[in-house]
Motif scaffolding. Sequence first.
Motif, PDB file in Angstrom:
ATOM      1  N   GLU A 112       0.829  -1.203   0.000  1.00 11.44           N
ATOM      2  CA  GLU A 112       0.000   0.000   0.000  1.00 11.44           C
ATOM      3  C   GLU A 112       0.870   1.262   0.000  1.00 11.44           C
ATOM      4  O   GLU A 112       0.611   2.207  -0.738  1.00 11.44           O
ATOM      5  N   LEU A 113       1.913   1.264   0.806  1.00  8.86           N
ATOM      6  CA  LEU A 113       2.829   2.404   0.835  1.00  8.86           C
ATOM      7  C   LEU A 113       3.582   2.542  -0.482  1.00  8.86           C
ATOM      8  O   LEU A 113       3.735   3.651  -1.009  1.00  8.86           O
ATOM      9  N   ILE A 114       4.037   1.428  -1.041  1.00  7.28           N
ATOM     10  CA  ILE A 114       4.778   1.478  -2.306  1.00  7.28           C
ATOM     11  C   ILE A 114       3.916   2.119  -3.388  1.00  7.28           C
ATOM     12  O   ILE A 114       4.378   2.965  -4.143  1.00  7.28           O
ATOM     13  N   ARG A 115       2.643   1.734  -3.436  1.00  6.41           N
ATOM     14  CA  ARG A 115       1.737   2.331  -4.426  1.00  6.41           C
ATOM     15  C   ARG A 115       1.400   3.778  -4.081  1.00  6.41           C
ATOM     16  O   ARG A 115       1.315   4.621  -4.969  1.00  6.41           O
ATOM     17  N   ALA A 116       1.196   4.055  -2.802  1.00 11.59           N
ATOM     18  CA  ALA A 116       0.839   5.417  -2.394  1.00 11.59           C
ATOM     19  C   ALA A 116       1.976   6.393  -2.660  1.00 11.59           C
ATOM     20  O   ALA A 116       1.743   7.576  -2.933  1.00 11.59           O
ATOM     21  N   LYS A 117       3.219   5.918  -2.597  1.00 11.31           N
ATOM     22  CA  LYS A 117       4.384   6.780  -2.836  1.00 11.31           C
ATOM     23  C   LYS A 117       4.570   7.144  -4.294  1.00 11.31           C
ATOM     24  O   LYS A 117       5.234   8.128  -4.610  1.00 11.31           O
TER      25      LYS A 117
END
Length: 178
Positions: A112-117
């Motif tokens: 989720e963080l990888i995509r949100a970044k």
Amino acid sequence: PFPVIRIPTMLTPRIYAGSLLYMLLINFILVLLSFRVFGGIDIFTEFQALLGLLVVTVLAFLSCSVAYKFVPKSHRPTFYRIWTFKEHAAQFWWNECAYDFDFNNVITTDQELIRAKMPTWCSPYYAPTDKIHKFYNDNWKSWTDDSPEWFDNKFKSLVPRELLEEMNKKDGAKASFR
């Protein structure tokens, strides 16, 4: 001088392979120049330098051949297919990236963080904007209600203004943190 341009997806496979071949071949010209123009060195002769370079170059080719032999046949076409950075971002960074660094330079496996970044570092021209907008639309409310550790002011300040404006329209609340 610029390590980022050494990434095959930035150069396309043909240019990348051509630059590798160039770098292998230019070494011979540099050895010849160093001995014939600048007088070489006293440790070994021009012939010994060229022979040593030839042996190392052949070993490099053999090593590449062995490595290529062990690549699964299903993945071999990826060495030849032209994959633009836009396709790389949409495929690798969106679907396959297993880890990345968070904003505190700590390795994370949080997909989720990888995509949100992604919108914080990837140009909108290359980013899969439809996927990103849908992802933000689906998750923004849950992030604001129950914030993950990484959803702090630092992260929010890096989210592009256009994306924040879209969140404002959808949510009706002020999503700007700048």
